[in-house]
Design an enzyme around this catalytic site. Structure first.
Site, PDB file in Angstrom:
ATOM      1  N   ARG A  83      47.339  18.537 -33.099  1.00 14.68           N
ATOM      2  CA  ARG A  83      46.164  19.392 -33.051  1.00 14.68           C
ATOM      3  C   ARG A  83      45.140  18.868 -34.062  1.00 14.68           C
ATOM      4  NH1 ARG A  83      48.488  24.780 -33.844  1.00 14.68           N
ATOM      5  NH2 ARG A  83      49.156  24.611 -31.688  1.00 14.68           N
ATOM      6  N   LYS A 193      51.726  30.932 -41.495  1.00 15.01           N
ATOM      7  CA  LYS A 193      50.371  30.481 -41.167  1.00 15.01           C
ATOM      8  C   LYS A 193      49.346  31.542 -41.567  1.00 15.01           C
ATOM      9  CE  LYS A 193      51.280  31.812 -36.366  1.00 15.01           C
ATOM     10  NZ  LYS A 193      51.440  31.286 -34.991  1.00 15.01           N
ATOM     11  N   CYS A 460      50.658  33.233 -27.646  1.00 18.00           N
ATOM     12  CA  CYS A 460      49.710  32.157 -27.938  1.00 18.00           C
ATOM     13  C   CYS A 460      48.538  32.194 -26.965  1.00 18.00           C
ATOM     14  CB  CYS A 460      50.412  30.808 -27.880  1.00 18.00           C
ATOM     15  SG  CYS A 460      51.789  30.673 -29.042  1.00 18.00           S
ATOM     16  N   GLY A 461      48.731  32.764 -25.785  1.00 18.72           N
ATOM     17  CA  GLY A 461      47.646  32.951 -24.828  1.00 18.72           C
ATOM     18  C   GLY A 461      46.893  34.252 -25.023  1.00 18.72           C
TER      19      GLY A 461
END
Length: 573
Positions: A83, A193, A460-461
Site C-alpha cells: 500500500r 492501527k 474493510c469495505g
C-alpha cells in the site's frame, strides 16, 4: 537480527507486543534487501507475519481466503501486496507515472485505490520490494506506515484548497501530521492501527465519524471577530464492533491543531490495557469498554497539552445532511476559470496502463495534479473550464465514468478472497457484476445509494456505514459451499450518522441482485413524497425489509460469529 525466542505459551497479543519491543521495522529495511538477494525462503516468520506491515506490506493470500486455512486466516503465497501512502490523497502526474510503471513491471498491471486514499499493488515478489520502495522514495512517496500498529495514511478532502465551500484549506495540516507522525520512531509501537482525518470541507468527505481521531473545521465569533478552528472527534472505527467517533467538547485553534493530534496519539500509545487483546486494541475501546467519556478524554488531553482548551458546544457544529461526499463530476474551483473533474473508478480497480493514461490527461488538461478519494475514485484538478468537456470524454474513453448511475457511484468493495487471507467471499468481481445487474434492472433509480461489499466481518469495505451493506460469508447451496452475503441496511454518516442494522437475511451471491431489486422496488412503491432511501429504512422495521429482500415473510437468521483472529491482521483500511 532475529527476534527473541518466544516463551512456551503466549497469546497473539503478547507475541506481537514482544516482536514490537524487539525491533523497529523502519530501522531494519536492510534485512529486506538481504531477503531479496537470498529469495522468498529467506524471509523470517516475524517479518512475514508482523514487521512487513510497518512498510505497508502484507503477504498475499492464495485466492481462497480464510476458508482455505485454519484459525480464521488463509494460506499465504510467495507474493506480497503493498500500500502506497498518499497524505490527503494528493498526487502528481510524475508520481503517478512511477506508480503506473511499477504496476506494469511488478504487479501484473493491477492496482487498487483504497478507502484511505492510498494506491495498493499486488503480485509483488520479494525481489521486487526494494526496487519498488526505492522508486517510490525517489519521487517523494513511501509505503511506510500504510499498515501496522502505527499512524496510517492521513486522509482529507480531495478538493482541499480548491473547493469554494470549504471553511479552510486543511491539507497543509494533514500533510504536516502525516510527515511528523507517520514513520516517526516515537510512534512505531502503538497498541494498534491509528487512523487520522483532517478536513476543512463542509461535506466531511473524509468520514471523520469513523476515524480514530478527526479534526473538522468549525467557525465561531469572538468579540465580533470570526475565527476558524477545529473540533476534535475520537474513537471512530468499524471492524467487527462499529463505533462512531465521540465529539470532544473543545474548540481547537489552528495553532493548537497539530499539538492536539500529537497528544491524542500519545494518550493512545500509553494505554497498556489496550495491548492485552488484538481484537480490542483500538482507541474506541476506551469509550466502549473502559468507561471513558468525552469529558474524561478532554481532561486527559488538556493534561497532556499542559493548557486548557476553549469550550465548544455541539450546537456550533454544522453537520452535512444526506449529500454525496465523493466530489464526482465537474465542479468549479475557488480559483477563477478552473474546475475539478471527478471520475468514478468502479470498486477502485484500475490497471497500470490506466494510471499512465491518467497522468497524461492530468498534464494535458490540467497542471499535473490529481487527488484520490476514500470512495476509491480519482480527481483531476485545476482544469480550465474550456477543457472540462474534452476531459470528460477522454476519461470515459479509458474506462472512468464522470456521469454515472447511482449504483456505480456508490459501490465500494474491499480486497476480498482474491488477495486477502482473512476474507470469506470474493468482492471485486462480484461488485462489478452486481452494479451491472442493478443498472439493468433499475435503470432509472433516482436516489444516491451506498452499496458496500466487504469480504468478511472486519468491514474493510465499510458496510456498517452503507445504505446497503453486504458482509461476506459461505453457505451451502445444492450441496456446494458458495459465496454468500449477509445484509445490513441504513448506515449513514453526517447529520443522521448511525451504523447499519443487521436484518437477519442472507443470500447466495448469485441471488443478491434479486434480493436488492425486491428491496428497492418496495422502497419505490412505498416511499412518501421526497423520502430518501435512508429515511425509508429508518422508518421501516426489520421484518418488513427482510420480507422485501426474501420475497416472503421469513424468520431472521443470526450473523455468523467473527472468525478466530478477526480484526487481528485485517489488511483493510
Amino acid at each position: 537480527m532475529n527476534a527473541p525466542a518466544a516463551p512456551a505459551k503466549e497469546t497473539k497479543a503478547q507475541k506481537v507486543e514482544r516482536l514490537k519491543l524487539a525491533k523497529n521495522p523502519w530501522e531494519a529495511w536492510s534485512e529486506v534487501r538481504d531477503f531479496a538477494r537470498e529469495g522468498r525462503e529467506a524471509v523470517l516468520p516475524e517479518w512475514a507475519g508482523t514487521y512487513f506491515k510497518w512498510w505497508g506490506i502484507y503477504t498475499q493470500g492464495d485466492g481462497v481466503g480464510a476458508t482455505g486455512g485454519v484459525g480464521g486466516e488463509g494460506k499465504a503465497t510467495e507474493y506480497f501486496m503493498m500500500r502506497i501512502g498518499l497524505p490527503n490523497g494528493i498526487l502528481t502526474s510524475a508520481q503517478l507515472r512511477v506508480i503506473g510503471d511499477l504496476t506494469k513491471k511488478y504487479a501484473r498491471n493491477l492496482a487498487d485505490i483504497t478507502t484511505r486514499q492510498n494506491i495498493q499493488l499486488h503480485w509483488l515478489t520479494i525481489e521486487a520490494l526494494p526496487e519498488v520502495v526505492d522508486a517510490l522514495t525517489a519521487v517523494g512517496l513511501s509505503p511506510k506506515g500504510a499498515c501496522g500498529d502505527v499512524v496510517r495514511n492521513v486522509t482529507g478532502c480531495p478538493l482541499a484548497g480548491l473547493d469554494g465551500h470549504e471553511l479552510i484549506d486543511a491539507s497543509p495540516l494533514a500533510v504536516e501530521i502525516a510527515h511528523k507522525l507517520t514513520a516517526n520512531p516515537e510512534f512505531y509501537n502503538l497498541p494498534r492501527k491509528f487512523k487520522i482525518s483532517v478536513t476543512g470541507c463542509s461535506h466531511w468527505c473524509s468520514y471523520p465519524e469513523i476515524n480514530d481521531v478527526a479534526l473538522t473545521a468549525i467557525k465561531r465569533n469572538v468579540d465580533g471577530r470570526e475565527e476558524i478552528g477545529y473540533t476534535l472527534r475520537v474513537g471512530g472505527g468499524l471492524s467487527t464492533e462499529p463505533h462512531l467517533a465521540v465529539r470532544i467538547p473543545a474548540f481547537i485553534r489552528q495553532d493548537q491543531a497539530y499539538a492536539a493530534v500529537h497528544a491524542t496519539t500519545e494518550i493512545f500509545r500509553e494505554q497498556t490495557e489496550l495491548r492485552e487483546n488484538r481484537t480490542r486494541a483500538r482507541i474506541k475501546y476506551l469509550f466502549m469498554r473502559f468507561g471513558w467519556t468525552a469529558e474524561s478524554f478532554l481532561a486527559a488531553l488538556e493534561e497532556k497539552l499542559g493548557y486548557k482548551l476553549d469550550s465548544s458546544p455541539t450546537s456550533e457544529d454544522v453537520i452535512p445532511d444526506d449529500i454525496y461526499r465523493d466530489h464526482i463530476g465537474v465542479a468549479p474551483q475557488r480559483q477563477p476559470g478552473l474546475s475539478s473533474v471527478g471520475a468514478s473508478v468502479l470498486r477502485g480497480r484500475l490497471s497500470g496502463d490506466q494510471l499512465l493514461q491518467l497522468a497524461e490527461l492530468a498534464d494535458q488538461y490540467g497542471n499535473g495534479e490529481l487527488r484520490t478519494t476514500i470512495m476509491q475514485n480519482i480527481l483531476i484538478v485545476n482544469v480550465p473550464n474550456a477543457k472540462t468537456a474534452g476531459l470528460v470524454v477522454a476519461l470515459n474513453s479509458i474506462g472512468f465514468q464522470v456521469d454515472v448511475s447511482a449504483f456505480w457511484r456508490g459501490a465500494i468493495a474491499c480486497t476480498g478472497t482474491e488477495f486477502c487471507k482473512l476474507a470469506i467471499a470474493e468482492t471485486k468481481g462480484f461488485s462489478k457484476w452486481l452494479v451491472s445487474e442493478m443498472e439493468e434492472r433499475l435503470p432509472g433509480f433516482d436516489q444516491q445509494i451506498k452499496l458496500h461489499v466487504t469480504g468478511c466481518t472486519n468491514s474493510c469495505g465499510q458496510h456498517w456505514i452503507a445504505d446497503i451493506g453486504l458482509e461476506g460469508k459461505k453457505i451451502k447451496k445444492n450441496g456446494q459451499l458458495v459465496d454468500a452475503f449477509y445484509f445490513c441496511v441504513g448506515g449513514a454518516v453526517g447529520k443522521f450518522a448511525r451504523t447499519a442494522r443487521p436484518l437477519g437475511f442472507r443470500a447466495a451471491a448469485d441471488e443478491v441482485p434479486d434480493a436488492i431489486e425486491r428491496l428497492l422496488r418496495g422502497y419505490l412503491a412505498d416511499r412518501q413524497p421526497d423520502e430518501d432511501l435512508r429515511s425509508y429504512f429508518a422508518r421501516s422495521d426489520d421484518g418488513t425489509l427482510r420480507a422485501q429482500l426474501a420475497g416472503a415473510v421469513i424468520d431472521p437468521v443470526e450473523r455468523d460469529a467473527p472468525p478466530v483472529g478477526a480484526g487481528r491482521h485485517a489488511p483493510g483500511e
